[in-house]
Motif scaffolding. Sequence first.
Motif, mmCIF file in Angstrom:
data_model
loop_
_atom_site.group_PDB
_atom_site.id
_atom_site.type_symbol
_atom_site.label_atom_id
_atom_site.label_comp_id
_atom_site.label_asym_id
_atom_site.label_seq_id
_atom_site.Cartn_x
_atom_site.Cartn_y
_atom_site.Cartn_z
ATOM 1 N N ARG A 153 1.607 33.199 -14.082
ATOM 2 C CA ARG A 153 2.704 32.232 -14.120
ATOM 3 C C ARG A 153 3.473 32.203 -12.807
ATOM 4 N NH1 ARG A 153 6.400 33.724 -18.929
ATOM 5 N NH2 ARG A 153 7.566 31.954 -18.083
ATOM 6 N N ARG A 154 3.606 33.345 -12.156
ATOM 7 C CA ARG A 154 4.373 33.434 -10.917
ATOM 8 C C ARG A 154 3.607 32.880 -9.713
ATOM 9 N NH1 ARG A 154 8.209 37.753 -10.137
ATOM 10 N NH2 ARG A 154 7.098 38.381 -8.238
ATOM 11 N N ASN A 155 2.278 33.070 -9.693
ATOM 12 C CA ASN A 155 1.556 32.905 -8.438
ATOM 13 C C ASN A 155 0.478 31.841 -8.401
ATOM 14 O OD1 ASN A 155 2.566 35.302 -6.706
ATOM 15 N ND2 ASN A 155 2.049 36.289 -8.653
ATOM 16 N N LEU A 156 -0.073 31.440 -9.529
ATOM 17 C CA LEU A 156 -1.222 30.545 -9.499
ATOM 18 C C LEU A 156 -0.818 29.074 -9.589
ATOM 19 C CD1 LEU A 156 -3.848 32.363 -11.760
ATOM 20 C CD2 LEU A 156 -3.705 32.299 -9.257
ATOM 21 N N PRO A 157 -1.585 28.186 -8.970
ATOM 22 C CA PRO A 157 -1.383 26.760 -9.221
ATOM 23 C C PRO A 157 -1.503 26.481 -10.718
ATOM 24 C CG PRO A 157 -2.897 27.103 -7.387
ATOM 25 C CD PRO A 157 -2.679 28.448 -8.013
ATOM 26 N N CYS A 209 9.387 35.419 -16.192
ATOM 27 C CA CYS A 209 8.442 36.131 -15.321
ATOM 28 C C CYS A 209 8.959 36.297 -13.908
ATOM 29 C CB CYS A 209 7.102 35.395 -15.290
ATOM 30 S SG CYS A 209 7.186 33.735 -14.553
ATOM 31 N N GLY A 210 10.172 35.824 -13.639
ATOM 32 C CA GLY A 210 10.681 35.845 -12.278
ATOM 33 C C GLY A 210 10.371 34.542 -11.567
ATOM 34 N N PRO A 211 10.716 34.441 -10.289
ATOM 35 C CA PRO A 211 10.543 33.178 -9.565
ATOM 36 C C PRO A 211 9.081 32.767 -9.458
ATOM 37 C CG PRO A 211 11.079 34.967 -8.049
ATOM 38 C CD PRO A 211 11.279 35.504 -9.418
ATOM 39 N N ARG A 212 8.837 31.487 -9.655
ATOM 40 C CA ARG A 212 7.473 30.959 -9.545
ATOM 41 C C ARG A 212 7.266 30.378 -8.153
ATOM 42 N NH1 ARG A 212 2.806 28.971 -11.304
ATOM 43 N NH2 ARG A 212 2.263 26.796 -10.864
ATOM 44 N N ARG A 213 6.290 30.929 -7.436
ATOM 45 C CA ARG A 213 5.930 30.437 -6.107
ATOM 46 C C ARG A 213 4.413 30.306 -6.051
ATOM 47 N NH1 ARG A 213 9.754 34.636 -4.896
ATOM 48 N NH2 ARG A 213 11.787 33.801 -4.241
ATOM 49 N N PRO A 214 3.866 29.216 -6.572
ATOM 50 C CA PRO A 214 2.401 29.084 -6.629
ATOM 51 C C PRO A 214 1.771 29.112 -5.249
ATOM 52 C CG PRO A 214 3.490 26.998 -7.145
ATOM 53 C CD PRO A 214 4.559 28.030 -7.103
ATOM 54 N N MET A 215 0.657 29.834 -5.158
ATOM 55 C CA MET A 215 -0.055 29.925 -3.886
ATOM 56 C C MET A 215 -0.674 28.587 -3.505
ATOM 57 S SD MET A 215 -3.577 31.974 -4.961
ATOM 58 C CE MET A 215 -2.711 33.393 -5.592
ATOM 59 N N LYS A 216 -0.919 28.440 -2.230
ATOM 60 C CA LYS A 216 -1.548 27.228 -1.716
ATOM 61 C C LYS A 216 -3.024 27.214 -2.123
ATOM 62 C CE LYS A 216 -0.086 28.766 2.162
ATOM 63 N NZ LYS A 216 0.389 29.105 3.526
ATOM 64 N N TRP A 217 -3.591 26.012 -2.215
ATOM 65 C CA TRP A 217 -5.009 25.916 -2.525
ATOM 66 C C TRP A 217 -5.857 26.534 -1.423
ATOM 67 C CZ3 TRP A 217 -7.059 25.175 -7.093
ATOM 68 C CH2 TRP A 217 -6.292 24.539 -8.085
ATOM 69 N N ALA A 218 -5.334 26.551 -0.210
ATOM 70 C CA ALA A 218 -6.046 27.226 0.873
ATOM 71 C C ALA A 218 -6.154 28.723 0.587
ATOM 72 C CB ALA A 218 -5.335 26.988 2.203
ATOM 73 N N THR A 219 -5.132 29.286 -0.059
ATOM 74 C CA THR A 219 -5.170 30.704 -0.422
ATOM 75 C C THR A 219 -6.167 30.931 -1.550
ATOM 76 O OG1 THR A 219 -2.851 30.910 0.222
ATOM 77 C CG2 THR A 219 -3.770 32.681 -1.121
ATOM 78 N N VAL A 220 -6.233 29.999 -2.494
ATOM 79 C CA VAL A 220 -7.241 30.092 -3.556
ATOM 80 C C VAL A 220 -8.635 30.151 -2.927
ATOM 81 C CG1 VAL A 220 -8.294 28.877 -5.500
ATOM 82 C CG2 VAL A 220 -5.802 28.906 -5.250
ATOM 83 N N TRP A 221 -8.879 29.322 -1.937
ATOM 84 C CA TRP A 221 -10.177 29.309 -1.270
ATOM 85 C C TRP A 221 -10.401 30.614 -0.497
ATOM 86 C CZ3 TRP A 221 -14.820 28.148 -1.411
ATOM 87 C CH2 TRP A 221 -15.638 28.066 -0.289
#
Length: 290
Positions: free
Chosen positions: A223-227, A267-279
């Motif tokens: 919840r915090r990190n994923l798109p 869950c704390g602050p939500r800061r979804p990672m960039k799709w570039a990070t997913v790659w």
Amino acid sequence: MRLGAVVLTMGNRPDELRALLDSVAKQHGDPVEIVVVGNGSPLPELPEGVRTVELPENVGIPAGRNVGIEAFGPHGGEVDVLLFLDDDGLLANEDTAELCRAAFAADPALGIISFRIADPDTGQTQRRHVPRLRASDPMRSSRVTTFLGGANAVRTKVFAEVGGLPDDFFYAHEETDLAWRALNAGWMVDYRSDMVLHHPTTAPARHAVYHRMVARNRVWLARRNLPALLVPVYLGVWFLLTLARRPSRPALRAWLGGFKEGWATACGPRRPMKWATVWRLTRLGRPPII
């Protein structure tokens, strides 16, 4: 390059703690500054020069380690790199600090190093202590996407840029949360087989809260990190994997309770990672769906 070390203890392993501190003191090169944090317990007598912090209650592993970070100034800024070491571990070799200095100096993008954990009697490394999916060869160093909480080194610039460990996690997955944030900011994480912490072979489920915390924190991690698109995929895969492992009935009940808690609580602050990070995670061999 200035090195510090953070050791978190419950005060119940004074002999092992002293042996660990001795192994840090024996490191080649400039002395490693040490802080020992008593997590809800008084500290035993410690060697001269060791910084100490005694917390009135057990605040959990990530919050306790964050206290240790701040003992070296804001974001640990009094030093360049912080080692995090389990209080019942032991640095196996006297050149680990120098290897850390060399690794961070050679690679400005390197933010975190995960050490190899080996049993002091057998020399074997448990598969779960190799932070990648292809874990059959623990002697192979590589880029990875997470690290081991009680056997690692972190450049303090990482904390200044992305923050510390997530306090509310208390136990489990706090390392992956930090690693994902660091990777999203452009830092890299390495597993180094030549940097060894001796630690007795243990089972993670020895902790009474293991199954609940693992499930709850995995939901929080997503919840915090994923798109948004990947949150149900990641958690669905882990739900099926947990069922496939056929845990005992009490363990499954605790896991399901933690899974539900992870959705029902903040869950704390939500800061979804960039799709570039997913790659990037995918290219490193661990796409964030497993």
